[in-house]
Design a protein around this motif. Structure first.
Motif, PDB file in Angstrom:
ATOM      1  N   CYS A 252       0.804  -1.227   0.000  1.00 29.98           N
ATOM      2  CA  CYS A 252       0.000   0.000   0.000  1.00 29.98           C
ATOM      3  C   CYS A 252       0.838   1.280   0.000  1.00 29.98           C
ATOM      4  O   CYS A 252       0.283   2.377  -0.088  1.00 29.98           O
ATOM      5  CB  CYS A 252      -0.940   0.010   1.209  1.00 29.98           C
ATOM      6  SG  CYS A 252      -2.056  -1.409   1.264  1.00 29.98           S
TER       7      CYS A 252
ATOM      8  N   LEU B 163       2.529   2.765   2.416  1.00 32.22           N
ATOM      9  CA  LEU B 163       2.191   3.627   3.551  1.00 32.22           C
ATOM     10  C   LEU B 163       3.426   4.278   4.174  1.00 32.22           C
ATOM     11  O   LEU B 163       4.528   3.748   4.119  1.00 32.22           O
ATOM     12  CB  LEU B 163       1.472   2.822   4.634  1.00 32.22           C
ATOM     13  CG  LEU B 163       0.183   2.099   4.244  1.00 32.22           C
ATOM     14  CD1 LEU B 163      -0.458   1.495   5.490  1.00 32.22           C
ATOM     15  CD2 LEU B 163      -0.782   3.023   3.531  1.00 32.22           C
TER      16      LEU B 163
ATOM     17  N   GLU C 151       1.406   6.039   9.265  1.00 36.18           N
ATOM     18  CA  GLU C 151       0.092   5.574   8.809  1.00 36.18           C
ATOM     19  C   GLU C 151      -0.085   4.089   9.121  1.00 36.18           C
ATOM     20  O   GLU C 151      -1.189   3.650   9.441  1.00 36.18           O
ATOM     21  CB  GLU C 151      -0.040   5.820   7.307  1.00 36.18           C
ATOM     22  CG  GLU C 151      -0.034   7.288   6.934  1.00 36.18           C
ATOM     23  CD  GLU C 151       0.148   7.549   5.448  1.00 36.18           C
ATOM     24  OE1 GLU C 151      -0.062   8.703   5.028  1.00 36.18           O
ATOM     25  OE2 GLU C 151       0.514   6.607   4.710  1.00 36.18           O
TER      26      GLU C 151
ATOM     27  N   VAL D 123      -6.835   5.306   4.889  1.00 36.71           N
ATOM     28  CA  VAL D 123      -5.596   5.742   5.539  1.00 36.71           C
ATOM     29  C   VAL D 123      -5.720   7.193   5.951  1.00 36.71           C
ATOM     30  O   VAL D 123      -6.214   8.025   5.179  1.00 36.71           O
ATOM     31  CB  VAL D 123      -4.396   5.575   4.573  1.00 36.71           C
ATOM     32  CG1 VAL D 123      -3.110   6.053   5.234  1.00 36.71           C
ATOM     33  CG2 VAL D 123      -4.261   4.127   4.125  1.00 36.71           C
TER      34      VAL D 123
ATOM     35  N   GLY E 190      -3.518  10.275   6.605  1.00 32.88           N
ATOM     36  CA  GLY E 190      -2.160  10.739   6.358  1.00 32.88           C
ATOM     37  C   GLY E 190      -1.848  12.050   7.042  1.00 32.88           C
ATOM     38  O   GLY E 190      -2.444  12.397   8.059  1.00 32.88           O
TER      39      GLY E 190
ATOM     40  N   ARG F  57       8.095   2.165   1.066  1.00 30.47           N
ATOM     41  CA  ARG F  57       7.231   3.142   0.388  1.00 30.47           C
ATOM     42  C   ARG F  57       7.862   3.555  -0.950  1.00 30.47           C
ATOM     43  O   ARG F  57       7.175   3.624  -1.974  1.00 30.47           O
ATOM     44  CB  ARG F  57       7.037   4.346   1.312  1.00 30.47           C
ATOM     45  CG  ARG F  57       6.140   5.459   0.773  1.00 30.47           C
ATOM     46  CD  ARG F  57       5.815   6.402   1.938  1.00 30.47           C
ATOM     47  NE  ARG F  57       5.391   7.709   1.504  1.00 30.47           N
ATOM     48  CZ  ARG F  57       4.136   8.036   1.195  1.00 30.47           C
ATOM     49  NH1 ARG F  57       3.196   7.121   1.232  1.00 30.47           N
ATOM     50  NH2 ARG F  57       3.829   9.278   0.847  1.00 30.47           N
TER      51      ARG F  57
END
Length: 306
Positions: A151, A153, A157, A175, A177, A252
């Motif tokens: 995902c 993230l 998060e 989510v 953020g 990420r």
């Protein structure tokens, strides 16, 4: 011996022994710390006698950085000083001298685009496969890292992700953020599968009040800290034999890079990552170009040796 002297002595041991930094780097970090101590001393003498390393705020640090600029210190040197200060507060947080990191939002001056480290798909798989599922936290860690990568993230998060924000049928997660802005992010079938497997172990944890809806729990029944996630990733990367300098943010970066390499639209990547500006997402085009360059160097017949 003053308490600050004792803290700095312990910090020196930390960066020498645990971080394994070179002696000249250690001295540079300590010299940068001296600049912060001088700032604190001047503030004490002028208007704030109780100011210390432990109660310094983000606002104080912004003022400190502004003074560095006023002194004519160049952007690259400012960035190095800020990096050293961040390292110091990371140590204070680890050793329990502070309960929150005032440097967390402190930004370094821009000194050109730095292409972040990324992992290959194979390296991601190696890290996931290195997790011992017979250990109590094994399945949690596997589910957590699968979600982190699948995902894209931020670690903040990930540790605040709620079970009620995982939509298994729709294959989305909600989510929260930066700036409490919410976004919907698609989640892969493998990630959902790992979460379902983890729920068996999660149900055995005695959850503390206020954390009932947090998805990834510590053994104490509370949310995991970002530092704990950092350590888990470092440990698994080492077990997988990966020598890159990685962190939760590397997952990420890898998420975005692999999407781009697969042909995903930059705007779609921006939305999934929760970037305010498309210019932030554009760094991944630099990574993609670098990847293509390396592929050509390594595989084009004109570049083969022998």
């Amino acid at each position: 011996m003053k308490e600050s002297d004792n803290i700095i002595r312990k910090y020196k041991q930390f960066i020498l022994l645990e971080k394994s930094l070179a002696s000249n780097t250690v001295e540079a970090y300590l010299q940068d710390l001296d600049k912060l101590l001088s700032f604190i001393q001047s503030e004490r003498e002028s208007r704030r006698p109780d100011l210390s390393l432990q109660n310094l705020t983000y606002g104080d640090l912004q003022q400190f950085v502004a003074q560095l600029k006023d002194q004519g210190i160049q952007a690259r040197s400012q960035a190095r000083i800020i990096s050293g200060i961040k390292s110091f507060y990371y140590f204070l947080l680890l050793d329990g001298y502070v309960t929150a990191d005032p440097t967390e939002l402190l930004e370094s001056p821009k000194i050109g685009t730095k292409i972040p480290e990324v992992l290959t798909v194979g390296e991601i798989n190696d890290i996931l496969d290195s997790i011992d599922l017979s250990q109590p936290e094994g399945q949690r860690n596997r589910a957590m890292l699968e979600v982190l990568y699948s995902c894209g993230l931020r670690v903040s998060e990930l540790v605040t992700l709620r079970y009620s924000d995982v939509f298994f049928e729709e294959e989305f997660i909600k989510v929260e953020g930066k700036g409490s802005k919410q976004r919907l992010v698609p989640i892969s079938q493998p990630a959902l599968h790992e979460i379902k497997n983890y729920l068996y172990d999660r149900n055995l944890v005695k959850v503390k009040k206020g954390f009932e809806d947090i998805l990834f729990l510590s053994r104490r029944g509370t949310a995991l800290s970002r530092i704990m996630v950092f350590h888990i990733i470092k440990q698994q990367a080492e077990l997988a034999g990966i020598r890159k300098n990685i962190s939760p943010h590397t997952f990420r970066h890898s998420f975005a890079t692999h999407l781009l390499q697969g042909g995903a639209d930059l705007r779609a990547i921006q939305l999934m990552m929760g970037h305010e500006s498309i210019s932030t997402t554009e760094i991944y085009t630099h990574i993609d170009r670098e990847f293509l360059r390396e592929e050509i160097i390594n595989h084009h017949p004109r570049n083969r040796k022998g």
